[in-house]
Scaffold this active site. Structure first.
Site, PDB file in Angstrom:
ATOM      1  N   ASN A 399      17.804  21.994 -11.972  1.00 44.93           N
ATOM      2  CA  ASN A 399      16.702  21.235 -11.402  1.00 44.93           C
ATOM      3  C   ASN A 399      17.197  19.913 -10.824  1.00 44.93           C
ATOM      4  O   ASN A 399      17.301  19.770  -9.597  1.00 44.93           O
ATOM      5  CB  ASN A 399      15.613  21.008 -12.451  1.00 44.93           C
ATOM      6  CG  ASN A 399      14.399  20.332 -11.870  1.00 44.93           C
ATOM      7  OD1 ASN A 399      14.378  19.975 -10.690  1.00 44.93           O
ATOM      8  ND2 ASN A 399      13.392  20.130 -12.671  1.00 44.93           N
ATOM      9  N   ASP A 400      17.546  18.985 -11.689  1.00 39.46           N
ATOM     10  CA  ASP A 400      17.927  17.654 -11.209  1.00 39.46           C
ATOM     11  C   ASP A 400      19.068  17.697 -10.192  1.00 39.46           C
ATOM     12  O   ASP A 400      19.094  16.896  -9.258  1.00 39.46           O
ATOM     13  CB  ASP A 400      18.342  16.781 -12.394  1.00 39.46           C
ATOM     14  CG  ASP A 400      17.163  16.495 -13.318  1.00 39.46           C
ATOM     15  OD1 ASP A 400      16.032  16.452 -12.811  1.00 39.46           O
ATOM     16  OD2 ASP A 400      17.385  16.332 -14.529  1.00 39.46           O
ATOM     17  N   VAL A 401      19.989  18.640 -10.363  1.00 41.35           N
ATOM     18  CA  VAL A 401      21.151  18.672  -9.472  1.00 41.35           C
ATOM     19  C   VAL A 401      20.793  19.165  -8.074  1.00 41.35           C
ATOM     20  O   VAL A 401      21.644  19.205  -7.192  1.00 41.35           O
ATOM     21  CB  VAL A 401      22.288  19.548 -10.052  1.00 41.35           C
ATOM     22  CG1 VAL A 401      22.780  18.991 -11.371  1.00 41.35           C
ATOM     23  CG2 VAL A 401      21.871  20.987 -10.201  1.00 41.35           C
ATOM     24  N   ALA A 441      16.038  14.522 -16.483  1.00 47.00           N
ATOM     25  CA  ALA A 441      15.901  13.132 -16.081  1.00 47.00           C
ATOM     26  C   ALA A 441      14.439  12.726 -16.079  1.00 47.00           C
ATOM     27  O   ALA A 441      14.098  11.574 -15.897  1.00 47.00           O
ATOM     28  CB  ALA A 441      16.509  12.931 -14.709  1.00 47.00           C
TER      29      ALA A 441
END
Lengths: 473, 103
Positions: A399-401, A441
């Site tokens: 997700n965050d990446v 995050a």
């Protein structure tokens, strides 16, 4: 002859040096998968040389030692055969804790029986002042490695919540403890009192625990690399005490290896090492930027059949795996999907973000386990330019990446982190358990709401298995 | 060996470590951690000395040493074996991908 260790015969010193060189070669072998097995064998030979040399030089009660090695060796061997590849991060953390504890035990043993280690000053009958510093440092680093790794192990194996646990005033407490440890070790040089040695050990155990407890799951790649580094420094400190070349070389190698990995991980998250260690990232209080929840934004949801149809008709698919793939053990189903797509003439590649998963290289190992050839797996810098030409970006458990906010939104907590440009692909297929959760995050991902994104809301493994079924029809 | 010559070895080894580790391919970072784990158990040398401490040493010291031998052995055997297992999985494309695992 006041320094007994210096009496180690020259041939033994030479063999320790050979062992050290073999350890260097064993890491050197990891520069490519072809040479890696040989590297590992160098490491084993080096270790055998170091152990046998020590057994010859020092008068030992062989039966007991052999029993100890046999017990430990068979436990280790058994674990290594049984462990699941997805459990590798907690295994490594567990192994780190053992190195730390072993260092503490050796340090304690040396303190109780300094004669055997040849660190007694012939004139005063006390331990050499320099050796006292080395002992103090070795025991402190070992204890931090031990208790820190235990917490990392508990967090990684899910026995303890992965979310950061924040104590009020923890920075003050930690800094106070650290100052206490350094002060006591300094004092230890002037006064070889038992209470100082044991207090240093206890304080170090406490600080290791307090350091890791507030660090969240997403920062684990840094933590585990850092503990890797510490286990090396602990071995090096003991090497100084024993004046043993093999231990010093190894300690330096492992210490710098862990430090470099921590640096790579921090850079891949655009965070400073200090801020990671300060902890708390991903906690409720911390999440600035676009927080999920509140207004429900519109997104497109699709089924496994839709996804199969889109990918079958694509020319190129890039798969982006993340920690979610590891959690649901989807790597085998994923490889099957890749094989079926390739049969349809689709080009399939894998894109790995350096911090995907819970430890450096985590995704690569899982894909290798599922028989994905390593030359189809690419690092971020090598593949990021290809998304613009790709027909499909298939995000599974990451997700965050993939969050473009890292490039555009200065208020986002992940701003500045290098990300995979999945939004540039013609279509983004995004597997996610539900629309509820956000990444570690704590930030929303605008990729979910793009016109060319199709959300596949399900458990990663089930979804991929259904896609495989649809493709096979 | 004097303290300075030992320190020299240490500093040089740090530099060697720095260059060697940067040359490790990122795909092998997990095996790197496993193998560094195994080799840092060279601390077993200290543990062996501790447990060999027969003359004049306290019994506790010896048993602490033996316990450290057990722990370090877990790591040595476990670390090298798991590294070997992992490395054996890394394969190149050359052969046809395994098709046996259909459904």
């Amino acid at each position: 002859m006041e320094h007994a260790v210096a009496a180690t015969p020259a041939w033994a010193e030479l063999l320790y040096l050979v062992a050290g060189v073999l350890f260097i070669l064993s890491l050197r072998g990891l520069s490519s998968p072809e040479s890696s097995q040989r590297g590992n064998q160098y490491g084993m030979v080096g270790m055998a040389i170091a152990v046998v040399t020590t057994l010859i030089v020092h008068p030992v009660g062989l039966p007991l030692i052999i029993a100890a090695i046999a017990i430990g060796g068979s436990i280790g061997w058994f674990i290594a055969q049984k462990i699941k590849m997805t459990a590798m991060p907690e295994l490594v953390a567990g192994f780190h804790s053992l190195v730390g504890l072993a260092a503490v035990l050796v340090g304690a043993s040396a303190f109780l029986n300094p004669d055997a280690f040849g660190i007694v000053d012939g004139v005063t009958g006390l331990i050499h002042p320099v050796s006292r510093i080395e002992l103090g440092l070795g025991v402190a680093i070992g204890a931090i490695t031990f208790s820190g790794s235990i917490i990392a192990f508990l967090k990684l194996s899910g026995r303890m919540s992965g979310s950061p646990i924040l104590l009020p005033g923890r920075h003050v407490i930690n800094l106070g403890l650290l100052a206490g440890i350094i002060g006591l070790i300094a004092y230890f040089v002037t006064d070889q009192a038992e209470w100082i040695f044991w207090t240093v050990m206890v304080l170090a155990f406490i600080i290791g625990f307090l350091l890791i407890v507030p660090i969240g799951g997403a920062d684990m790649p840094v933590v585990i690399s850092m503990l890797n580094s510490y286990s090396g420094w602990a071995a090096a400190a003991m090497g100084f005490t024993l004046q043993n070349t093999a231990m010093i070389i190894t300690g330096a190698l492992v210490g710098s290896s862990g430090a470099i990995l921590s640096y790579i991980m921090c850079k891949a998250m655009n965070r400073s090492f200090i801020s990671v260690i300060a902890g708390g990232f991903g906690a409720e209080s911390d999440a600035g930027g676009a927080k999920a929840g509140g207004v429900a934004k519109a997104y497109k949801a699709g089924s496994a059949e839709d996804a199969a149809f889109i990918m079958k008709n694509a020319e190129s698919v890039i798969i982006i795996p993340g920690y979610g793939m590891a959690v649901s053990q989807a790597q085998h189903a994923l490889r099957e999907m890749g094989d079926l797509l390739r049969k349809e003439g689709v080009s399939v590649k894998y894109a790995i973000h350096p911090v995907a998963g819970r430890m450096p290289g985590h995704m690569n190992v899982l894909l290798a386990e599922a028989n994905v050839p390593y030359d189809e797996v690419f690092e971020l810098e090598d593949i990021n330019g290809e998304f613009a030409q790709a027909d499909v970006a298939f995000v599974i458990g990451a997700n965050d990446v993939t969050n473009p906010a890292a490039k555009t939104d200065k208020t986002s907590p992940i701003y500045g982190m290098p990300v995979l440009d999945v939004e540039k692909a013609k279509t983004v297929l995004f597997i996610k358990r539900s629309m509820g959760g956000v990444g570690y995050a704590g930030v929303d991902n605008e990729v979910f709401y793009m016109d060319n994104t199709m959300m596949l809301l399900a458990d990663a493994k089930k979804m991929v298995e259904n896609i495989v079924k649809a493709l096979a029809h | 060996m004097g303290f300075i010559s030992i320190l020299s070895i240490f500093v040089m080894a740090c530099f060697v470590g720095y260059y060697v580790v940067w040359s490790v391919t990122p795909a092998l970072h997990t095996p790197l951690m496993a193998v560094t784990n195994a080799i840092s158990s060279v601390i077993i040398v200290g543990a062996l000395i501790a447990s060999s401490a027969a003359v004049g040493g306290s019994e506790i010291s010896k048993w602490l040493g033996l316990l450290a031998v057990v722990l370090a052995s877990i790591n040595i055997f476990g670390g090298f074996a798991v590294t070997r297992r992992m490395l054996a999985m890394y394969k190149k494309k050359d052969k046809k991908p395994v098709t046996a695992a259909a459904k």
